[in-house]
Write an enzyme that holds these catalytic residues in place. Structure first.
Site, PDB file in Angstrom:
ATOM      1  N   ARG A  59       0.804  -1.227   0.000  1.00  0.00           N
ATOM      2  CA  ARG A  59       0.000   0.000   0.000  1.00  0.00           C
ATOM      3  C   ARG A  59       0.833   1.273   0.000  1.00  0.00           C
ATOM      4  O   ARG A  59       0.502   2.246  -0.642  1.00  0.00           O
ATOM      5  CB  ARG A  59      -0.832   0.052   1.286  1.00  0.00           C
ATOM      6  CG  ARG A  59      -1.924  -0.936   1.371  1.00  0.00           C
ATOM      7  CD  ARG A  59      -2.846  -0.561   2.523  1.00  0.00           C
ATOM      8  NE  ARG A  59      -3.785  -1.641   2.770  1.00  0.00           N
ATOM      9  CZ  ARG A  59      -3.571  -2.605   3.658  1.00  0.00           C
ATOM     10  NH1 ARG A  59      -2.474  -2.598   4.400  1.00  0.00           N
ATOM     11  NH2 ARG A  59      -4.453  -3.562   3.819  1.00  0.00           N
ATOM     12  N   LYS A 170       0.812 -18.886   6.460  1.00  0.00           N
ATOM     13  CA  LYS A 170      -0.055 -19.175   7.598  1.00  0.00           C
ATOM     14  C   LYS A 170      -0.415 -17.881   8.315  1.00  0.00           C
ATOM     15  O   LYS A 170       0.291 -16.898   8.099  1.00  0.00           O
ATOM     16  CB  LYS A 170       0.631 -20.149   8.557  1.00  0.00           C
ATOM     17  CG  LYS A 170       1.881 -19.573   9.219  1.00  0.00           C
ATOM     18  CD  LYS A 170       2.361 -20.454  10.307  1.00  0.00           C
ATOM     19  CE  LYS A 170       1.491 -20.305  11.552  1.00  0.00           C
ATOM     20  NZ  LYS A 170       2.157 -19.516  12.610  1.00  0.00           N
ATOM     21  N   LYS A 204      12.780 -26.857   6.776  1.00  0.00           N
ATOM     22  CA  LYS A 204      13.985 -27.054   7.598  1.00  0.00           C
ATOM     23  C   LYS A 204      14.651 -28.370   7.185  1.00  0.00           C
ATOM     24  O   LYS A 204      13.970 -29.390   7.043  1.00  0.00           O
ATOM     25  CB  LYS A 204      13.629 -27.088   9.088  1.00  0.00           C
ATOM     26  CG  LYS A 204      13.148 -25.728   9.612  1.00  0.00           C
ATOM     27  CD  LYS A 204      12.869 -25.793  11.097  1.00  0.00           C
ATOM     28  CE  LYS A 204      12.108 -24.570  11.586  1.00  0.00           C
ATOM     29  NZ  LYS A 204      12.939 -23.452  11.978  1.00  0.00           N
ATOM     30  N   GLU A 238      10.137 -22.375  22.529  1.00  0.00           N
ATOM     31  CA  GLU A 238      10.830 -21.143  22.162  1.00  0.00           C
ATOM     32  C   GLU A 238      11.264 -20.425  23.431  1.00  0.00           C
ATOM     33  O   GLU A 238      10.530 -20.428  24.422  1.00  0.00           O
ATOM     34  CB  GLU A 238       9.898 -20.237  21.374  1.00  0.00           C
ATOM     35  CG  GLU A 238       9.472 -20.830  20.058  1.00  0.00           C
ATOM     36  CD  GLU A 238       8.599 -19.861  19.302  1.00  0.00           C
ATOM     37  OE1 GLU A 238       9.137 -19.080  18.516  1.00  0.00           O
ATOM     38  OE2 GLU A 238       7.381 -19.873  19.529  1.00  0.00           O
ATOM     39  N   ASP A 257      -1.374 -21.371  16.507  1.00  0.00           N
ATOM     40  CA  ASP A 257      -0.155 -20.782  15.926  1.00  0.00           C
ATOM     41  C   ASP A 257       0.943 -21.820  15.701  1.00  0.00           C
ATOM     42  O   ASP A 257       1.700 -21.718  14.740  1.00  0.00           O
ATOM     43  CB  ASP A 257       0.354 -19.683  16.874  1.00  0.00           C
ATOM     44  CG  ASP A 257       1.581 -18.960  16.327  1.00  0.00           C
ATOM     45  OD1 ASP A 257       1.499 -18.479  15.181  1.00  0.00           O
ATOM     46  OD2 ASP A 257       2.608 -18.897  17.032  1.00  0.00           O
ATOM     47  N   HIS A 262       2.962 -26.642  12.729  1.00  0.00           N
ATOM     48  CA  HIS A 262       4.325 -27.170  12.864  1.00  0.00           C
ATOM     49  C   HIS A 262       4.368 -28.514  13.600  1.00  0.00           C
ATOM     50  O   HIS A 262       5.006 -29.462  13.152  1.00  0.00           O
ATOM     51  CB  HIS A 262       5.222 -26.167  13.595  1.00  0.00           C
ATOM     52  CG  HIS A 262       5.194 -24.786  13.000  1.00  0.00           C
ATOM     53  ND1 HIS A 262       5.069 -24.579  11.652  1.00  0.00           N
ATOM     54  CD2 HIS A 262       5.264 -23.551  13.557  1.00  0.00           C
ATOM     55  CE1 HIS A 262       5.060 -23.268  11.406  1.00  0.00           C
ATOM     56  NE2 HIS A 262       5.172 -22.627  12.551  1.00  0.00           N
TER      57      HIS A 262
HETATM   58  C1  BG6 Z   1       5.730 -19.207  13.440  1.00  0.00           C
HETATM   59  C2  BG6 Z   1       4.874 -18.749  14.589  1.00  0.00           C
HETATM   60  O1  BG6 Z   1       4.964 -19.954  12.529  1.00  0.00           O
HETATM   61  O2  BG6 Z   1       6.788 -20.018  13.924  1.00  0.00           O
HETATM   62  C3  BG6 Z   1       5.705 -18.002  15.605  1.00  0.00           C
HETATM   63  O3  BG6 Z   1       3.845 -17.906  14.098  1.00  0.00           O
HETATM   64  C4  BG6 Z   1       6.906 -18.810  16.024  1.00  0.00           C
HETATM   65  O4  BG6 Z   1       4.913 -17.658  16.739  1.00  0.00           O
HETATM   66  C5  BG6 Z   1       7.663 -19.342  14.807  1.00  0.00           C
HETATM   67  O5  BG6 Z   1       7.751 -17.968  16.797  1.00  0.00           O
HETATM   68  C6  BG6 Z   1       8.745 -20.323  15.213  1.00  0.00           C
HETATM   69  O6  BG6 Z   1       9.516 -20.651  14.091  1.00  0.00           O
HETATM   70  P1  BG6 Z   1      11.052 -21.080  14.246  1.00  0.00           P
HETATM   71  O7  BG6 Z   1      11.491 -21.405  12.852  1.00  0.00           O
HETATM   72  O8  BG6 Z   1      11.760 -19.883  14.834  1.00  0.00           O
HETATM   73  O9  BG6 Z   1      11.077 -22.246  15.159  1.00  0.00           O
END
Ligand code: BG6
Length: 519
Positions: A59, A170, A204, A238, A257, A262
């Protein structure tokens, strides 16, 4: 300069044809941190043809020159190889353009179509377009519709060289119904073969190795079932919080999320049957089959099998950390979970009776993604001397950091008395292959250009994963599982430990590394 090794898989370079990559949401965070650095690294490694053109669609008013300068700044900041090589960069920058338009403005799309036709003449891109939806999900449907209205969706019937593909970021919906609606809207404009739903975990290297590990080694598959496997744990922890993404995260939570995508992807790769070939659909058929075998819980089961947690105020390494409620964008009193742990059952011939424990949390003590497969113990009749502990054999597949595979075994300690100790047999990626590892987005962008959808999520796959999550979300919404709390920098709420303790297990592996708990 860091990490200058060329890509070992140069063979794909010749197969890719020059195309125009149009990034919607070109001024966003993902474009800055991941997409532009990925395009730069693919160019540097010679994996993108010289006539690849990149158009940023967003935008904000901006000139091509401004967009190029910002892109260079981002590559210098976020790329795995930095600073940018001036020769490579100048060449790429000369094919980098900005297109300003509101997402809802039809004129912006007809102007885009004209621009793309001009690039076909100038760069010989033959009507090949890769659209990348990197905007807020609220924009997805209208962008797709507008692309369709501007004639940019279906394959150009007057061209034998043209193709059109779309990568969708996503979150793909927020439940089964919204995912179905989104699929319906996208498939009105793009055929399923043109749609690439991304889950960056599949890009990955270590995740891709799961299939190689399972199906290229004869020793594992025969024991990969309920007769030998006691239980399996999938962890994606994390060490960071929501990092300024509170506005989005608060509408999602960890289950949507992280788990829906994942963790479910990791779970399917570990549990799927051997595919009949490495063809994209053969693999995805098996992934869908195993997703469909996961037990859908009723409310009582959700109450017993799941834990939802949220971090409170705390201190990490002496630095005060605000709790989730103190994060920008989080609604006052929000009950969104920043931690989830669940036990799942896979009701098929191979896995029935084997519990699968999944957990993911923000602000954990350590970052770490791994899959631990625990095998049944050997009978304890021979080695049960006092002081000895007969550990279960554990296969640990570590996704990140320090990608590795290790097997935990019992060994006899040196000495005159027989004393057993658990030892690890390790394979570390870095030691075996060096440090070079392309970023997930490099691999996935290249695959989409090469029309390889193996590492992308198919329509029925995303919907099957939502069906499982929906049951949990629906039960949570009725209050089955009260929110529990944990301090930042810990391993999450004690209730998640109890979930496993109830079955006689524990979340052991990463703790053992920290010296907290012995396996
Ligand atoms: C994303 C999530 O899909 O994956 C995030 O939205 C998360 O919340 C991230 O931090 C983690 O990805 P990675 O590759 O850092 O493990």
């Amino acid at each position: 300069m860091t990490d200058n090794k060329p890509n070992a898989n140069q063979s794909t370079a010749t197969a890719a044809e020059g195309c125009v990559i149009v990034i919607f949401g070109a001024t966003g965070d993902l474009t800055a941190r991941k997409l532009l650095p990925a395009i730069y690294n693919l160019t540097r490694d010679g994996l993108l043809p010289k006539n690849t053109v990149v158009v940023g669609f967003a935008r904000r008013p901006k000139t091509d020159e401004q967009f190029r300068q910002e892109a260079l700044d981002n590559v210098n900041k976020f790329s795995r190889s930095k600073p940018a090589d001036p020769k490579v960069w100048n060449d790429l920058a000369s094919r980098l353009y900005y297109h300003q338009s509101a997402f809802e403005n039809p004129d912006g799309y007809s102007a885009l179509a004209q621009k793309l036709a001009g690039f076909d003449r100038q760069f010989n891109t033959g009507g090949r377009r890769l659209f990348y939806l990197s905007t807020s999900p609220a924009e997805f449907v209208q962008i797709v519709e507008q692309l369709g209205n501007a004639g940019l969706g279906n394959i150009d019937p007057f061209s034998s060289t043209a193709w059109r593909r779309i990568i969708v970021e996503k979150p793909f919906g927020r439940d089964l119904q919204t995912a179905k609606d989104l699929n319906y809207q996208i498939n009105r404009v793009f055929d399923e073969s043109q749609v690439f739903r991304i889950d960056h975990y599949l890009g990955k290297q270590t995740v891709q190795n799961l299939l190689v590990f399972r199906f290229a080694n004869g020793i594992f598959e025969p024991i990969w079932n309920r007769r030998y496997v006691s239980h399996v744990k999938v962890t994606v922890n994390e060490a960071i919080g929501v990092e300024g993404r509170g506005g989005y995260f608060d509408t999602a939570g960890t289950l949507r999320d992280m788990v829906q995508n994942h963790l479910m992807q990791l779970l399917t790769l570990v549990t799927m049957e051997p595919p009949v070939s490495l063809n994209a659909d053969a693999i995805r058929d098996e992934k869908v089959r195993v997703l469909k075998a996961i037990q859908l819980y009723n409310r009582d089961e959700v109450a017993r099998m799941t834990v939802r947690g949220q971090y409170v105020d705390g201190v990490i390494n002496g630095v005060p950390v605000p709790g989730y409620h103190g994060e920008r964008g989080v609604a006052p009193g929000s009950a969104t979970e920043t931690y989830a742990a669940l036990k799942l059952n896979i009701n098929n011939w191979r896995w029935q009776g084997v519990p699968f424990y999944l957990r993911s949390g923000k602000y954990m003590k350590k970052q770490g993604s791994e899959i631990c497969i625990h095998f049944h113990s050997a009978p304890g009749v021979l080695f049960n001397a006092p002081g000895s502990k007969l550990a279960r054999n554990v296969l640990n597949l570590r996704i990140q950091p320090r990608e590795s595979i290790s097997i935990l075994m019992n060994a006899r300690e040196p000495g005159t008395v027989t004393k057993l100790s658990p030892v690890h047999m390790d394979f570390e990626y870095q030691t075996a292959f060096g440090s070079y590892s392309p970023e997930a987005y490099e691999r996935l962008l290249l695959d989409a250009i090469l029309a390889d959808s193996t590492l992308f999520i198919r329509r029925d796959e995303v919907e099957s994963a939502w069906a499982i999550i929906d049951r949990i979300e629906e039960a949570w919404a009725t209050g089955t599982s009260p929110l529990v709390y944990y301090a930042p920098g810990t391993w999450g709420p004690p209730e998640a430990d109890q979930l496993l303790a109830h079955d006689g297990f524990s979340w052991d592996t990463m703790r053992a590394e920290d010296g907290e708990v012995q396996i």
